[in-house]
Motif scaffolding. Structure first.
Motif, mmCIF file in Angstrom:
data_model
loop_
_atom_site.group_PDB
_atom_site.id
_atom_site.type_symbol
_atom_site.label_atom_id
_atom_site.label_comp_id
_atom_site.label_asym_id
_atom_site.label_seq_id
_atom_site.Cartn_x
_atom_site.Cartn_y
_atom_site.Cartn_z
ATOM 1 N N ILE A 1 42.545 22.767 40.535
ATOM 2 C CA ILE A 1 41.194 22.453 40.995
ATOM 3 C C ILE A 1 40.910 23.157 42.312
ATOM 4 O O ILE A 1 41.677 23.027 43.272
ATOM 5 N N LYS A 2 39.816 23.913 42.353
ATOM 6 C CA LYS A 2 39.430 24.617 43.571
ATOM 7 C C LYS A 2 38.292 23.871 44.254
ATOM 8 O O LYS A 2 37.303 23.495 43.618
ATOM 9 N N ASN B 1 38.180 23.254 34.992
ATOM 10 C CA ASN B 1 37.950 23.404 33.549
ATOM 11 C C ASN B 1 36.553 23.956 33.230
ATOM 12 O O ASN B 1 35.886 23.493 32.298
ATOM 13 N N GLY B 2 36.124 24.949 34.005
ATOM 14 C CA GLY B 2 34.831 25.569 33.746
ATOM 15 C C GLY B 2 33.638 24.775 34.224
ATOM 16 O O GLY B 2 32.487 25.204 34.029
ATOM 17 N N LYS B 3 33.863 23.635 34.844
ATOM 18 C CA LYS B 3 32.779 22.798 35.365
ATOM 19 C C LYS B 3 32.570 23.056 36.855
ATOM 20 O O LYS B 3 33.537 23.222 37.614
ATOM 21 N N ASN B 4 31.310 23.091 37.265
ATOM 22 C CA ASN B 4 30.948 23.187 38.677
ATOM 23 C C ASN B 4 30.406 21.840 39.127
ATOM 24 O O ASN B 4 29.351 21.397 38.657
ATOM 25 N N GLU C 1 26.477 33.343 47.157
ATOM 26 C CA GLU C 1 27.622 34.118 47.635
ATOM 27 C C GLU C 1 28.826 33.964 46.718
ATOM 28 O O GLU C 1 29.702 34.834 46.681
ATOM 29 N N LEU C 2 28.861 32.873 45.969
ATOM 30 C CA LEU C 2 29.951 32.625 45.023
ATOM 31 C C LEU C 2 29.574 33.058 43.603
ATOM 32 O O LEU C 2 30.308 32.808 42.654
ATOM 33 N N GLY C 3 28.413 33.703 43.473
ATOM 34 C CA GLY C 3 27.958 34.152 42.160
ATOM 35 C C GLY C 3 27.372 33.042 41.316
ATOM 36 O O GLY C 3 27.313 33.159 40.085
ATOM 37 N N LEU C 4 26.907 31.994 41.970
ATOM 38 C CA LEU C 4 26.362 30.834 41.261
ATOM 39 C C LEU C 4 24.935 30.552 41.720
ATOM 40 O O LEU C 4 24.486 31.061 42.744
#
Length: 281
Positions: free
Chosen positions: A9-10, A59-62, A96-99
């Protein structure tokens, strides 16, 4: 942007703005000669308190923890009273994080006081809309109930502007809820009747986000609770429970408000043994 890895987890701290609130209110009955040694104040007796959401990716969730102070939500008088010298730059942080805000899947609200919930909505022309239209917004049932029907005290911090546009997105829970693999919310009460904490575990590592039960590192003493707490003895009891639990697990304590640390670990004697500093440049 500071980051912390908990197993798979990041966690990334975003820019949600800043407030400066009265130090006496933030430390309750604790005398200033004691708390000011741990957390400095300015000439107006105010202390710097960030309002920086944490992006949690698993797991691909933001997932967002809290939503920041918002942008364009406060009047000049409110900004002066709450010491807001910087409004949220959350969209820029995500970019900045591409989101973008459309990429946020879930928002975890430990509670919905204005300094945590203003970022949930934004102005679009002359109407308020959801700032995160695709996200599920999770908070405790008690918090959600009081948000919509505040009492004579809490109406000063539970604002209709922060809940009416997102009412259809809210998913309230009772007692506790696993919101994603390894991420759980637990209702505690204390700071507010509906306040919750967040437990994050992955690959034998752990972080605990205690919200405003542990607003800053200087609130480590279980008796150091805010004058803002609606149920201060509940705050004390919950700190007595969760701080030793997390220390025993060698968990990271993460912060939304702290102007100096993003996260840290304490040993059993209360010494800081690891830390992620906030970049103050």
């Amino acid at each position: 942007m500071e980051q912390l890895q908990i197993g798979k987890i990041k966690m990334t701290w975003l820019n949600g703005g800043v407030t400066h609130l009265d130090g006496g209110a933030m430390f309750g009955v604790v005398p200033k000669p004691l708390w000011s040694k741990k957390y400095p104040s300015n000439d107006n007796n105010q202390i710097e308190l960030r309002t920086d959401p944490i992006l949690v990716q698993v797991n691909g969730k933001n997932i967002l923890i809290e939503s920041g102070i918002g942008n364009g939500k406060l009047s000049d008088k409110q900004k002066r009273n709450f010491g807001v010298t910087e409004e949220s730059k959350l969209e820029q942080s995500l970019n900045e994080l591409g989101l973008s805000t459309d990429d946020i899947d879930i928002i975890l609200m430990t509670h919905m006081h204005f300094d945590h919930a203003c970022g949930l909505t934004k102005w679009e022309g002359d109407r308020l809309v959801s700032a995160f239209p695709r996200a599920e917004i999770i908070t405790s049932q008690r918090e959600w109930d009081e948000m919509r029907q505040p009492n004579i005290r809490s109406r000063n911090t539970y604002w209709k502007e922060n809940w009416e546009p997102i009412a259809e997105q809210v998913i309230p829970f009772e007692k506790e809820k696993e919101v994603a693999n390894g991420i759980k919310m637990v209702h505690t009460g204390g700071h507010s009747d509906g306040h919750s904490i967040i437990l994050i575990e992955s690959d034998g590592e752990m972080a605990i986000h205690m919200g405003d039960l542990l607003a800053t590192h200087a609130h480590q003493n279980v008796l150091w609770v805010m004058a803002y707490d609606d149920y201060p003895m509940t705050s004390v009891f919950e700190k007595q429970k969760w701080i030793p639990y997390a220390v025993e697990k060698q968990a990271w304590f993460t912060f939304y408000h702290d102007a100096y640390y993003r996260a840290l670990k304490w040993d059993e004697d209360g010494n800081i043994i690891a830390h992620v500093d906030r970049n103050r440049l």
